[in-house]
Motif scaffolding. Structure first.
Motif, mmCIF file in Angstrom:
data_model
loop_
_atom_site.group_PDB
_atom_site.id
_atom_site.type_symbol
_atom_site.label_atom_id
_atom_site.label_comp_id
_atom_site.label_asym_id
_atom_site.label_seq_id
_atom_site.Cartn_x
_atom_site.Cartn_y
_atom_site.Cartn_z
ATOM 1 N N PHE A 179 0.833 -1.208 0.000
ATOM 2 C CA PHE A 179 0.000 0.000 0.000
ATOM 3 C C PHE A 179 0.868 1.259 0.000
ATOM 4 O O PHE A 179 0.576 2.224 -0.696
ATOM 5 N N LYS A 180 1.956 1.215 0.780
ATOM 6 C CA LYS A 180 2.761 2.447 0.868
ATOM 7 C C LYS A 180 3.545 2.715 -0.415
ATOM 8 O O LYS A 180 4.079 3.808 -0.587
ATOM 9 N N GLN A 181 3.590 1.726 -1.314
ATOM 10 C CA GLN A 181 4.277 1.935 -2.593
ATOM 11 C C GLN A 181 3.383 2.560 -3.665
ATOM 12 O O GLN A 181 3.854 2.865 -4.758
ATOM 13 N N ILE A 182 2.095 2.719 -3.377
ATOM 14 C CA ILE A 182 1.224 3.365 -4.369
ATOM 15 C C ILE A 182 1.541 4.864 -4.375
ATOM 16 O O ILE A 182 1.434 5.520 -3.342
ATOM 17 N N PRO A 183 1.958 5.407 -5.509
ATOM 18 C CA PRO A 183 2.224 6.850 -5.541
ATOM 19 C C PRO A 183 0.923 7.626 -5.310
ATOM 20 O O PRO A 183 -0.145 7.202 -5.772
ATOM 21 N N ASP A 184 1.012 8.756 -4.600
ATOM 22 C CA ASP A 184 -0.171 9.558 -4.291
ATOM 23 C C ASP A 184 -1.061 9.796 -5.509
ATOM 24 O O ASP A 184 -2.283 9.706 -5.430
ATOM 25 N N GLU A 185 -0.431 10.104 -6.633
ATOM 26 C CA GLU A 185 -1.219 10.506 -7.809
ATOM 27 C C GLU A 185 -1.939 9.322 -8.451
ATOM 28 O O GLU A 185 -2.839 9.506 -9.268
ATOM 29 N N GLN A 186 -1.565 8.099 -8.057
ATOM 30 C CA GLN A 186 -2.169 6.929 -8.717
ATOM 31 C C GLN A 186 -3.594 6.628 -8.224
ATOM 32 O O GLN A 186 -4.365 5.955 -8.920
ATOM 33 N N PHE A 187 -3.964 7.126 -7.064
ATOM 34 C CA PHE A 187 -5.269 6.756 -6.482
ATOM 35 C C PHE A 187 -6.455 7.143 -7.360
ATOM 36 O O PHE A 187 -7.498 6.498 -7.323
ATOM 37 N N HIS A 188 -6.280 8.196 -8.142
ATOM 38 C CA HIS A 188 -7.381 8.598 -9.015
ATOM 39 C C HIS A 188 -7.154 8.229 -10.473
ATOM 40 O O HIS A 188 -7.951 8.578 -11.336
ATOM 41 N N GLU A 189 -6.060 7.494 -10.733
ATOM 42 C CA GLU A 189 -5.841 7.011 -12.097
ATOM 43 C C GLU A 189 -6.603 5.714 -12.300
ATOM 44 O O GLU A 189 -6.753 4.918 -11.381
ATOM 45 N N SER A 190 -7.036 5.495 -13.529
ATOM 46 C CA SER A 190 -7.754 4.274 -13.841
ATOM 47 C C SER A 190 -6.775 3.103 -13.945
ATOM 48 O O SER A 190 -5.643 3.266 -14.393
ATOM 49 N N PHE A 191 -7.200 1.940 -13.475
ATOM 50 C CA PHE A 191 -6.366 0.733 -13.600
ATOM 51 C C PHE A 191 -7.265 -0.450 -13.934
ATOM 52 O O PHE A 191 -8.346 -0.604 -13.361
ATOM 53 N N ASN A 192 -6.794 -1.282 -14.866
ATOM 54 C CA ASN A 192 -7.594 -2.427 -15.293
ATOM 55 C C ASN A 192 -7.287 -3.636 -14.405
ATOM 56 O O ASN A 192 -6.562 -4.551 -14.784
ATOM 57 N N LEU A 193 -7.887 -3.637 -13.214
ATOM 58 C CA LEU A 193 -7.600 -4.656 -12.205
ATOM 59 C C LEU A 193 -7.920 -6.060 -12.731
ATOM 60 O O LEU A 193 -9.030 -6.308 -13.200
ATOM 61 N N PHE A 194 -6.934 -6.948 -12.598
ATOM 62 C CA PHE A 194 -7.071 -8.333 -13.063
ATOM 63 C C PHE A 194 -7.469 -8.398 -14.551
ATOM 64 O O PHE A 194 -8.022 -9.412 -15.004
ATOM 65 N N GLY A 195 -7.211 -7.317 -15.282
ATOM 66 C CA GLY A 195 -7.577 -7.308 -16.701
ATOM 67 C C GLY A 195 -9.078 -7.294 -16.938
ATOM 68 O O GLY A 195 -9.547 -7.511 -18.049
ATOM 69 N N GLU A 196 -9.853 -7.003 -15.869
ATOM 70 C CA GLU A 196 -11.316 -7.084 -15.996
ATOM 71 C C GLU A 196 -12.049 -5.863 -15.462
ATOM 72 O O GLU A 196 -13.163 -5.578 -15.867
ATOM 73 N N TYR A 197 -11.457 -5.203 -14.449
ATOM 74 C CA TYR A 197 -12.193 -4.156 -13.739
ATOM 75 C C TYR A 197 -11.476 -2.817 -13.913
ATOM 76 O O TYR A 197 -10.536 -2.504 -13.188
ATOM 77 N N GLU A 198 -11.927 -2.064 -14.908
ATOM 78 C CA GLU A 198 -11.260 -0.802 -15.262
ATOM 79 C C GLU A 198 -11.904 0.329 -14.463
ATOM 80 O O GLU A 198 -12.970 0.840 -14.843
ATOM 81 N N PHE A 199 -11.277 0.697 -13.352
ATOM 82 C CA PHE A 199 -11.808 1.735 -12.469
ATOM 83 C C PHE A 199 -10.648 2.537 -11.875
ATOM 84 O O PHE A 199 -9.510 2.058 -11.854
ATOM 85 N N PRO A 200 -10.952 3.741 -11.353
ATOM 86 C CA PRO A 200 -9.910 4.448 -10.604
ATOM 87 C C PRO A 200 -9.436 3.581 -9.436
ATOM 88 O O PRO A 200 -10.238 2.838 -8.852
ATOM 89 N N VAL A 201 -8.170 3.693 -9.103
ATOM 90 C CA VAL A 201 -7.580 2.834 -8.069
ATOM 91 C C VAL A 201 -8.330 2.955 -6.729
ATOM 92 O O VAL A 201 -8.567 1.948 -6.060
#
Lengths: 157, 157
Positions: B100-122
């Motif tokens: 968790f502490k390795q997530i850069p601050d700016e990434q929380f509102h970036e979209s990520f395709n979790l497990f290649g299936e769930y494309e949502f902001p982090v």
């Protein structure tokens, strides 16, 4: 230790109302004959769990906004049918939108003695409202399955 | 519309780990003989619900941090007993703190395709991890009640 904020007030409100939409669908899925009757393992019937949620959400938010410290009651004896629950649910949907925007930004991290019993920072009280709703709705999902009824999809908000 | 942020990254992590503490107590409350056996209404046994949580939390966070887009599996066939589940749970507790502490601050509102299936902001993926855990744990609470066992207190984290 990082105090960088990651969830905004609008994001939180949308998240909460999304869950409330799903809970509304769960109420709708219950047969009228079972919502105040069916239970498992001595637990409360789903109608009473929903009354608990209704006695916490808008009343709790009203307390936070107007700094009223009053006890709460889960009873709500006037709500007797599924459509009573749904009507009150819908009224609270607008009340929550109205009340939430009245919370001053700086209040989210201030401590508040919710219902005169739960002394926590306001953001924690708000998270509790959502957590408690997810918790009781999930119990409703099990009741529905036990009744042979497919619950709504968890992601359908 | 207000973008004022109300929950910080440390507050969120504490909230999540608090829920994980309660879920651990729920696993502990299950009798060994029932955790992979008892179910209601055709639902999955509690051991399998916990495997789902274990296949989402640390693996999902690992994907977010290392921007790996890989599918996920709920199977985890190596976890066969209650103590296997608890050991894996505890390992993930530290992994989650580290990742968790390795997530850069700016990434929380970036979209990520979790497990290649769930494309949502982090931040939404992270809220989903917690929501899904509350949901399945609550199903475990009903199983425990049906087995005549008192679940832990919801507020005991």
């Amino acid at each position: 230790m990082s105090t960088k904020e990651i969830i905004s007030r609008d994001e939180f409100l949308n998240h909460w109302q999304g869950h409330r939409t799903l809970t509304r669908k769960t109420i709708e899925a219950f047969p009228e004959a079972e919502i105040f009757k069916f239970s498992i393992g001595g637990m409360r019937v789903f109608g009473d769990l929903i009354k608990e949620l209704l006695s916490i959400a808008a009343p709790g938010l009203d307390g936070i906004v107007h700094k009223k410290i009053e006890g709460y009651s889960h009873e709500l004896p006037e709500l007797k049918t599924k459509s009573d629950l749904l009507n009150e649910w819908d009224q609270q949907t607008s009340q929550i939108n109205e009340l939430f925007k009245q919370i001053p930004d700086e209040q989210f991290h201030e401590s508040f003695n919710l219902f005169g019993e739960y002394e926590f920072p306001v953001y924690q009280n708000l998270l509790y409202f959502v957590d408690n709703e997810i918790h009781h709705r999930a119990q409703g999902f099990v009741y529905l399955r036990a009744l042979g009824i497919e619950p709504p999809f968890f992601w359908d908000r």
